[in-house]
Enzyme design. Structure first.
Site, PDB file in Angstrom:
ATOM      1  CG  HIS A   1       7.233   3.700  -8.795  1.00 45.96           C
ATOM      2  ND1 HIS A   1       7.699   2.817  -7.851  1.00 45.96           N
ATOM      3  CD2 HIS A   1       5.886   3.579  -8.789  1.00 45.96           C
ATOM      4  CE1 HIS A   1       6.674   2.198  -7.277  1.00 45.96           C
ATOM      5  NE2 HIS A   1       5.561   2.635  -7.831  1.00 45.96           N
TER       6      HIS A   1
ATOM      7  CD  GLN B   1      -4.851   1.034  -4.454  1.00 44.82           C
ATOM      8  OE1 GLN B   1      -5.120   2.196  -4.721  1.00 44.82           O
ATOM      9  NE2 GLN B   1      -3.976   0.339  -5.153  1.00 44.82           N
TER      10      GLN B   1
ATOM     11  CG  ASP C   1      -0.245  -2.939 -11.320  1.00 42.74           C
ATOM     12  OD1 ASP C   1      -0.364  -3.997 -10.698  1.00 42.74           O
ATOM     13  OD2 ASP C   1       0.575  -2.064 -11.013  1.00 42.74           O
TER      14      ASP C   1
HETATM   15  O1  PAF Z   1      -0.643   1.315  -9.167  1.00 42.92           O
HETATM   16  C1  PAF Z   1      -0.648   1.913  -8.062  1.00 42.92           C
HETATM   17  O2  PAF Z   1       0.388   2.181  -7.440  1.00 42.92           O
HETATM   18  C2  PAF Z   1      -1.976   2.313  -7.445  1.00 42.92           C
HETATM   19  O3  PAF Z   1      -2.963   1.382  -7.742  1.00 42.92           O
HETATM   20  C3  PAF Z   1      -2.424   3.725  -7.858  1.00 42.92           C
HETATM   21  C4  PAF Z   1      -2.681   3.823  -9.328  1.00 42.92           C
HETATM   22  C5  PAF Z   1      -1.366   4.738  -7.448  1.00 42.92           C
HETATM   23  C6  PAF Z   1      -3.724   4.079  -7.128  1.00 42.92           C
HETATM   24  O4  PAF Z   1      -3.576   4.063  -5.750  1.00 42.92           O
END
Ligand code: PAF
Length: 280
Positions: free
Chosen positions: A37, A61, A152
């Site tokens: 991050h 999600q 991802d």
């Molecule tokens: O990759 C992630 O952490 C999540 O899928 C995101 C893009 C923040 C959406 O909740």
């Protein structure tokens, strides 16, 4: 760093920046921040004068409620890391503000086709949750640029498609996966691995590397390569869900028009589901 939860307050701050001709970069996260991050935030700061990060554990999600409940929430430690990265605003919306009509009766955003294969097939509903929340976050933050990790890979492609199809005025930047020295892709899920599993987990990346080497040596028996990797991973203690060599632009099977290839894999190790990918 300002921590803002209210959408209106965030919009006002961003409006003021835009009025002052300052560009705004955005990194959406679900918190539990790690070096991956931080690399995304650094990249946003390289392109833009102001940086917004968001932390929102998006219930939409998660395909399993127990996964949502188990998701690590580490706001204080996350804030300390964001402050050290000179992030200007941390946006922490509430669930009620992002989903004012609840989780069920809401407008959803779906990228058809691409959203239904690989991760989309393994985790029904997952990508609709991602593309819906990312659309909402983009609407709240209104950034000029947003940065997502290639870890991802399918998510990144979907968001690229979303931005193009919905004519969103946002530049997307994809950033290479940040890895541990042993090759394991950084992920919040890695913290769930036991000591023994941590020894095995890097073998997933090694399989991707082995496939890449074979492909670079003109081995185009993709199904055989995929199957052999699945068998080796199983012997090593994984429960593989898929290993797939695909067109890196569409994620469909490779054909004569394919210019770039990518190898993608998902496998469970104990209770942890790992995904990784490698471009050829
Ligand atoms: O990759 C992630 O952490 C999540 O899928 C995101 C893009 C923040 C959406 O909740």
């Amino acid at each position: 760093m300002q921590v803002i939860s209210a959408i209106e307050a965030l919009r006002k701050t961003v409006r003021d920046w835009h009025k002052a001709d300052l560009s705004v970069g955005f990194v959406p996260t679900m918190g539990n921040l790690h070096a991956g991050h931080l690399a995304l935030l650094k990249e946003a700061a390289r392109h833009c004068q102001q940086v917004v990060a968001s932390i929102f554990v998006n219930p939409l999600q998660f395909d399993e409620e127990r996964d949502l409940l188990a998701y690590p929430r580490t706001l204080e430690a996350d804030i300390a890391q964001l402050e050290s990265m000179n992030v200007d605003v941390l946006f922490t919306p509430t669930e009620a503000s992002l989903y004012p009509h609840g989780r069920e009766a809401l407008t959803r955003v779906e990228v058809a086709g691409l959203g239904g294969i690989l991760e989309g097939a393994a985790r029904p509903g997952h990508f609709v949750g991602v593309t819906t929340v990312v659309t909402k976050l983009f609407n709240c933050v209104q950034p000029d640029l947003a940065v997502f990790g290639e870890k991802d890979f399918q998510q990144l492609l979907l968001i690229q498609r979303l931005v193009t199809d919905l004519n969103m005025p946002i530049t997307l930047v994809g950033l290479a996966t940040v890895r541990e020295p042993n090759g394991l892709a950084m992920s919040s899920r890695n913290r769930r691995l036991s000591v023994e599993e941590r020894e095995i987990a890097p073998l997933l990346y090694r399989e991707l590397q082995a496939i890449r080497n074979a492909v670079l040596h003109e081995n185009s028996d993709y199904t055989v390569l995929e199957q052999a990797a699945i068998e080796r991973l199983t012997c090593q203690g994984f429960v593989p869900e898929y290993v797939a060599i695909r067109d890196a632009n569409t994620l469909f099977a490779i054909n004569n028009n394919t210019k770039n290839r990518v190898i993608l894999a998902a496998a469970r190790l104990g209770d942890t589901r790992l995904i990784d990918n490698l471009r050829v």
